[in-house]
Write an enzyme that holds these catalytic residues in place. Structure first.
Site, PDB file in Angstrom:
ATOM      1  N   ASP A 164       0.792  -1.232   0.000  1.00  0.00           N
ATOM      2  CA  ASP A 164       0.000   0.000   0.000  1.00  0.00           C
ATOM      3  C   ASP A 164       0.827   1.286   0.000  1.00  0.00           C
ATOM      4  O   ASP A 164       0.270   2.385  -0.068  1.00  0.00           O
ATOM      5  CB  ASP A 164      -0.963   0.005   1.202  1.00  0.00           C
ATOM      6  CG  ASP A 164      -0.238  -0.191   2.541  1.00  0.00           C
ATOM      7  OD1 ASP A 164       0.950   0.179   2.657  1.00  0.00           O
ATOM      8  OD2 ASP A 164      -0.876  -0.713   3.475  1.00  0.00           O
ATOM      9  N   HIS A 201       6.641  -7.794  -1.054  1.00  0.00           N
ATOM     10  CA  HIS A 201       5.596  -8.272  -1.976  1.00  0.00           C
ATOM     11  C   HIS A 201       5.284  -7.265  -3.072  1.00  0.00           C
ATOM     12  O   HIS A 201       4.199  -7.296  -3.650  1.00  0.00           O
ATOM     13  CB  HIS A 201       4.318  -8.617  -1.197  1.00  0.00           C
ATOM     14  CG  HIS A 201       4.423  -9.872  -0.399  1.00  0.00           C
ATOM     15  ND1 HIS A 201       3.618 -10.158   0.676  1.00  0.00           N
ATOM     16  CD2 HIS A 201       5.257 -10.947  -0.533  1.00  0.00           C
ATOM     17  CE1 HIS A 201       3.956 -11.348   1.181  1.00  0.00           C
ATOM     18  NE2 HIS A 201       4.945 -11.836   0.470  1.00  0.00           N
ATOM     19  N   GLY A 246       1.666  -6.740  13.144  1.00  0.00           N
ATOM     20  CA  GLY A 246       0.475  -6.853  12.295  1.00  0.00           C
ATOM     21  C   GLY A 246       0.550  -7.876  11.189  1.00  0.00           C
ATOM     22  O   GLY A 246       0.003  -7.655  10.111  1.00  0.00           O
TER      23      GLY A 246
HETATM   24  P1  NAD Z   1      -2.979 -11.082   7.434  1.00  0.00           P
HETATM   25  O1  NAD Z   1      -4.241 -10.490   6.912  1.00  0.00           O
HETATM   26  O2  NAD Z   1      -2.752 -12.524   7.225  1.00  0.00           O
HETATM   27  O3  NAD Z   1      -2.904 -10.813   9.014  1.00  0.00           O
HETATM   28  C1  NAD Z   1      -3.103  -9.546   9.578  1.00  0.00           C
HETATM   29  C2  NAD Z   1      -2.678  -9.591  11.039  1.00  0.00           C
HETATM   30  O4  NAD Z   1      -2.763  -8.278  11.556  1.00  0.00           O
HETATM   31  C3  NAD Z   1      -3.555 -10.492  11.908  1.00  0.00           C
HETATM   32  O5  NAD Z   1      -2.716 -11.348  12.668  1.00  0.00           O
HETATM   33  C4  NAD Z   1      -4.294  -9.498  12.810  1.00  0.00           C
HETATM   34  O6  NAD Z   1      -4.522 -10.011  14.112  1.00  0.00           O
HETATM   35  C5  NAD Z   1      -3.308  -8.339  12.851  1.00  0.00           C
HETATM   36  N1  NAD Z   1      -3.916  -7.033  13.123  1.00  0.00           N
HETATM   37  C6  NAD Z   1      -5.162  -6.588  12.838  1.00  0.00           C
HETATM   38  N2  NAD Z   1      -5.335  -5.329  13.255  1.00  0.00           N
HETATM   39  C7  NAD Z   1      -4.152  -4.945  13.808  1.00  0.00           C
HETATM   40  C8  NAD Z   1      -3.691  -3.746  14.404  1.00  0.00           C
HETATM   41  N3  NAD Z   1      -4.477  -2.668  14.517  1.00  0.00           N
HETATM   42  N4  NAD Z   1      -2.415  -3.708  14.882  1.00  0.00           N
HETATM   43  C9  NAD Z   1      -1.600  -4.778  14.766  1.00  0.00           C
HETATM   44  N5  NAD Z   1      -1.990  -5.948  14.207  1.00  0.00           N
HETATM   45  C10 NAD Z   1      -3.243  -6.033  13.727  1.00  0.00           C
HETATM   46  O7  NAD Z   1      -1.791 -10.199   6.851  1.00  0.00           O
HETATM   47  P2  NAD Z   1      -0.271 -10.559   6.510  1.00  0.00           P
HETATM   48  O8  NAD Z   1       0.301 -11.445   7.553  1.00  0.00           O
HETATM   49  O9  NAD Z   1       0.393  -9.277   6.190  1.00  0.00           O
HETATM   50  O10 NAD Z   1      -0.294 -11.467   5.211  1.00  0.00           O
HETATM   51  C11 NAD Z   1      -1.196 -11.292   4.179  1.00  0.00           C
HETATM   52  C12 NAD Z   1      -0.657 -10.784   2.857  1.00  0.00           C
HETATM   53  O11 NAD Z   1      -1.649  -9.870   2.496  1.00  0.00           O
HETATM   54  C13 NAD Z   1       0.599 -10.002   2.821  1.00  0.00           C
HETATM   55  O12 NAD Z   1       1.421 -10.649   1.932  1.00  0.00           O
HETATM   56  C14 NAD Z   1       0.250  -8.651   2.190  1.00  0.00           C
HETATM   57  O13 NAD Z   1       0.969  -8.465   1.017  1.00  0.00           O
HETATM   58  C15 NAD Z   1      -1.154  -8.770   1.772  1.00  0.00           C
HETATM   59  N6  NAD Z   1      -2.047  -7.646   2.124  1.00  0.00           N
HETATM   60  C16 NAD Z   1      -1.574  -6.386   2.129  1.00  0.00           C
HETATM   61  C17 NAD Z   1      -2.388  -5.343   2.491  1.00  0.00           C
HETATM   62  C18 NAD Z   1      -1.810  -3.945   2.473  1.00  0.00           C
HETATM   63  O14 NAD Z   1      -0.923  -3.667   1.669  1.00  0.00           O
HETATM   64  N7  NAD Z   1      -2.266  -3.065   3.366  1.00  0.00           N
HETATM   65  C19 NAD Z   1      -3.706  -5.574   2.872  1.00  0.00           C
HETATM   66  C20 NAD Z   1      -4.188  -6.889   2.851  1.00  0.00           C
HETATM   67  C21 NAD Z   1      -3.328  -7.926   2.483  1.00  0.00           C
END
Ligand code: NAD
Length: 253
Positions: A94, A109, A177
């Site tokens: 992002d 990624h 996160g």
């Molecule tokens: P995930 O969705 O598997 O896990 C998200 C984690 O964040 C969970 O363990 C959850 O408990 C935790 N979480 C939620 N709210 C939080 C907060 N306020 N503070 C701290 N932690 C919090 O995500 P992941 O492990 O990053 O893996 C998923 C893949 O998804 C990644 O490879 C990423 O590239 C992609 N992704 C990216 C985005 C982005 O760029 N913002 C969004 C969605 C998915």
């Protein structure tokens, strides 16, 4: 601990951007409760029907475009500015760490701010490509794809090598996160631990790492914890003897 360690590295995941308005992948509000990842985030799905995948990507793109860095992203900028953070390895696509002002960011990624041509490899800023007609195409007529790592694609070599190097050299890793489910990113904290690093996890929920390699788990939102860490560091730098009130005993180890 952060100010006493020689090399601190942060590994961030979707959770750090949740309070910027970008849903994580997993969990009840997660994107994968709405979309099947194999149908929309696998490279084979993209190649067989780019138009269908692009329709969903366009929706994600609009969410990314509206998002702004939150206090957790900003706290990591401050940690770097103060000289206590070597780099951020982010799984996020992002660009919010860079928007906040972080300098040393490894995009493990890729980035949704870029598009890449599947035929010639040319890259574009996403802002220069119209999505009125899908899928967008390159000047060579090849199909453009968001420059993010889809399931079934390798991690970009430079990012993978630099992330692994940082995981090996750090002596303190903040794991923020991430559910630590997506490999190979999930191996980075293990690699750090195997090389002697102390691991602190910041996540409101436990993960597979919590009971295995994590030394300190703070089960709270990153937007709460990281600004408090900065406050504590600033206080320690100003007046080390007068900071006890900042440290509440809610750390589980
Ligand atoms: P995930 O969705 O598997 O896990 C998200 C984690 O964040 C969970 O363990 C959850 O408990 C935790 N979480 C939620 N709210 C939080 C907060 N306020 N503070 C701290 N932690 C919090 O995500 P992941 O492990 O990053 O893996 C998923 C893949 O998804 C990644 O490879 C990423 O590239 C992609 N992704 C990216 C985005 C982005 O760029 N913002 C969004 C969605 C998915």
């Amino acid at each position: 601990m952060i100010i006493s360690f020689r090399c601190v590295v942060a590994l961030t995941g979707a959770g750090i951007s949740v309070e910027s308005g970008i849903p994580a992948f997993r969990g009840s509000q997660g994107l994968w409760s709405k979309y099947d990842p194999m149908e929309f985030a696998h490279i084979d799905a993209f190649i067989s029907n780019p138009h269908k995948v692009w329709n969903v990507m366009k929706e994600f793109g609009a969410i990314f475009d509206r998002a702004k860095p939150n206090p957790a992203h900003k706290a990591l900028v401050e940690l770097e500015r103060l000289g206590y953070l070597n780099c951020i390895i982010t799984q996020n696509v992002d660009n919010l760490h860079q928007d906040a002002g972080s300098k040393a960011v490894i995009e493990y990624h890729g980035s949704a701010r870029r598009l890449i041509c599947l035929s010639c490899g040319k890259k574009y800023r996403s802002s220069e490509i119209s999505l009125n007609v899908l899928p967008p195409t390159c000047i060579c007529s090849g199909i453009l794809k968001p420059d993010v790592v889809f399931f079934g694609e390798p991690i970009p070599k430079d990012a993978r090598m630099e992330a692994e190097r940082q995981a090996r050299i750090c002596d303190f890793m903040l794991v923020i996160g991430t559910s630590a489910i997506v490999a190979p990113a999930s191996y980075l904290p293990i690699m750090a631990k195997e090389n002697g690093a102390t691991i602190m996890e910041i996540n409101p929920e436990g993960t597979s790492l919590t009971r295995t390699i994590v030394d300190y788990s703070i089960q709270e939102s990153a937007t709460v914890v990281l600004p408090n860490i900065i406050k504590a560091i600033q206080c320690l730098k100003r007046n080390p003897l007068n900071c006890k009130s900042l440290f509440r005993p809610n750390l589980t180890s």
